[in-house]
Design an enzyme around this catalytic site. Sequence first.
Site, mmCIF file in Angstrom:
data_model
loop_
_atom_site.group_PDB
_atom_site.id
_atom_site.type_symbol
_atom_site.label_atom_id
_atom_site.label_comp_id
_atom_site.label_asym_id
_atom_site.label_seq_id
_atom_site.Cartn_x
_atom_site.Cartn_y
_atom_site.Cartn_z
ATOM 1 C CB CYS A 112 -3.490 3.639 -1.485
ATOM 2 S SG CYS A 112 -4.707 4.919 -1.105
ATOM 3 C CG ASP A 117 0.559 -2.190 5.964
ATOM 4 O OD1 ASP A 117 -0.457 -2.469 6.784
ATOM 5 O OD2 ASP A 117 0.552 -1.738 4.875
ATOM 6 C CD GLN A 168 -6.965 -4.645 3.925
ATOM 7 O OE1 GLN A 168 -7.864 -5.132 4.439
ATOM 8 N NE2 GLN A 168 -7.026 -3.194 3.773
ATOM 9 C CG HIS A 225 -1.820 0.888 1.446
ATOM 10 N ND1 HIS A 225 -1.750 2.289 1.558
ATOM 11 C CD2 HIS A 225 -3.220 0.842 1.183
ATOM 12 C CE1 HIS A 225 -2.857 2.974 1.919
ATOM 13 N NE2 HIS A 225 -3.765 1.891 1.485
ATOM 14 C CE LYS A 246 -7.415 -0.143 6.221
ATOM 15 N NZ LYS A 246 -7.899 0.411 5.029
HETATM 16 N N1 PLP Z 1 -1.645 -0.720 4.536
HETATM 17 C C1 PLP Z 1 -2.665 -1.435 4.066
HETATM 18 C C2 PLP Z 1 -2.307 -2.764 3.510
HETATM 19 C C3 PLP Z 1 -3.935 -0.849 3.807
HETATM 20 O O1 PLP Z 1 -5.031 -1.536 3.346
HETATM 21 C C4 PLP Z 1 -4.430 0.452 4.378
HETATM 22 C C5 PLP Z 1 -5.640 1.142 4.236
HETATM 23 O O2 PLP Z 1 -6.379 0.769 3.339
HETATM 24 C C6 PLP Z 1 -3.213 1.071 4.996
HETATM 25 C C7 PLP Z 1 -1.981 0.588 4.977
HETATM 26 C C8 PLP Z 1 -3.156 2.750 5.525
HETATM 27 O O3 PLP Z 1 -4.286 2.443 6.693
HETATM 28 P P1 PLP Z 1 -4.765 3.720 7.248
HETATM 29 O O4 PLP Z 1 -5.204 4.616 6.260
HETATM 30 O O5 PLP Z 1 -5.751 3.633 8.199
HETATM 31 O O6 PLP Z 1 -3.513 4.442 7.888
#
Ligand code: PLP
Length: 404
Positions: free
Chosen positions: A362, A196, A199, A119, A222
Site C-alpha cells: 500500500c 500517521d 507503525q 501509506h 497494530k
Molecule cells: N499507515 C501506515 C503507515 C500503515 O502501515 C497502515 C497499515 O499498514 C495504515 C496507515 C493503515 O492502517 P489500517 O489499515 O489499520 O487503517
Amino acid sequence: MNFSPAKWRRHFPLLAAHHELHYLDNAATGQTCAAALNAATAFDTQSRANVLRGTYRLAEQADAAYENARRQAAAYLNAAGSEEVVFTAGTTASINLVAHAFGEGLHAGDEVVLSLAEHHSNFVPWQMLRERRGVVLRLLPLTADGRIDLSRLGETLTPRCKLAAVTHASNVTGAVTGLAPIVAAARAVGARVLIDGAQAVQHGPVDVAALGADFYAFSGHKAFGPTGVGVLWGRGEALAALPPFLGGGGMIGRVTVEETTYAPPPRRFEAGTPPIAQAIGLGAALDWLRAQPWADMNAHTARLAQRLIDGLAVLRGLTFLGPRDLKERLPIVSFNLEGIHPHDACQVLDEYGVAVRGGHHCAQPLMDFFGVQGAVRASIAPYNDDADIDALLAGLQDAVRKLK
Ligand code: PLP
C-alpha cells in the site's frame, strides 16, 4: 538484557498455539495480546450494553469501561486528557476523519504537505480532498535510501501550507521520520500537523506532548489490540475547531427539525454505536504495553533486524529498500531478490512456516521511487526470536535455489 521473547510470546494465544509459526508480518498486523482478548470478552460476558445512552446499572458499567479505555489510550500517548482521544475504526478512518473535517475549511490553492513515503491511507484521502476542494498536494522528497529528505523542507512547506500529514515511520523501510523540523516548519506558517502513527505504536508508547503535532492516528490491531478500532488523538483546541464528519446518534447536543447542535469532542466525532468491546480491548492492550520493558524489547528487535540484514547480505542479487543502518529505524526490513517475484518468495517461505508479506505494501508511490513493483517485507515484533529469522533466511536460500 532482562527480556525473554519466549515469555512474552505466552501473552499471545495464537502464537502459543502455533509453535511452528514464524510470524514476521507484524507491520501488517500484530497478534492480539491476552490482555486485549480478556478485556473484550469480559465486557461481552459481564457488562455489555450500549454506551453513552442508558441510565441502568449495566449501561453505566459499559460507559465506565469505555471511558476507562479512553483514559488508557490517552496514557499510552501521554495526551493531556482522555477527551483528546477519539475512537475510530483505525488509522485509515482517523485520517479520513481529518481529511473531511479539517478539509472542510480549506480552499482552492491551500496546500497540504505529504511525503513520498506515505501509506495509501495517508495519500488517497488527500487526493480525494484535492478533487473536492482544489487543494494543492506537495510532497516531501526522499533521500536515495528512502528517508524523508529534510534538507528540502523549506521549499516544500511554504506559507500556503495548511496541514502537513506525514508518517511517524515507514511501513516499508521502517525509517523513522525526523518530525521535529517538520512540526517546527508547520508551526512557523500556522499549519496543522497530522502524524500517521500506524507503525510506531507497535514499538512502544508515544509522547504526543513531546512530538508537538495536532493529530495522531493509529490502529488497534497494530498495537497488539483488536481489529476494527483505532484512535484519532487531537490536541484539545485542534479537535474543538473541527466540524463533525459523520452525523448520527451520540454526536449531538440537540436535534430539532430545523437544526442540530453538536456535542463537544471526542463525542462529536463518534457518531453511532462505537466499537465498544474493541475499544475496551485496545485500552487493555495499551495499558499492558505501557508497563513493558521497551528499552530491552527494542534492543532485542533491533538485534534481530541486524541478524536478518547480515544474513540477507550474502544472498546473490539482493537489493534493500531503505536504510541499512538501524539508527532511527524500526525493525522492518524490505528487500528484493533479482529475478524472483516477491509473491513467489513468500510462497516458498510459507513452506518454512514463515509468514511475511510480499507486494507493494500500500505504498505504490514509494515503490515507484525505488523503481520496483513490490518487495518482500519482514517485520519484527518483541515475541520474535533468532529461530524466526533463521527460518526466514533458510527459506530464502531455498527460494534462490528453486526460483532462480
Ligand atoms: N499507515 C501506515 C503507515 C500503515 O502501515 C497502515 C497499515 O499498514 C495504515 C496507515 C493503515 O492502517 P489500517 O489499515 O489499520 O487503517
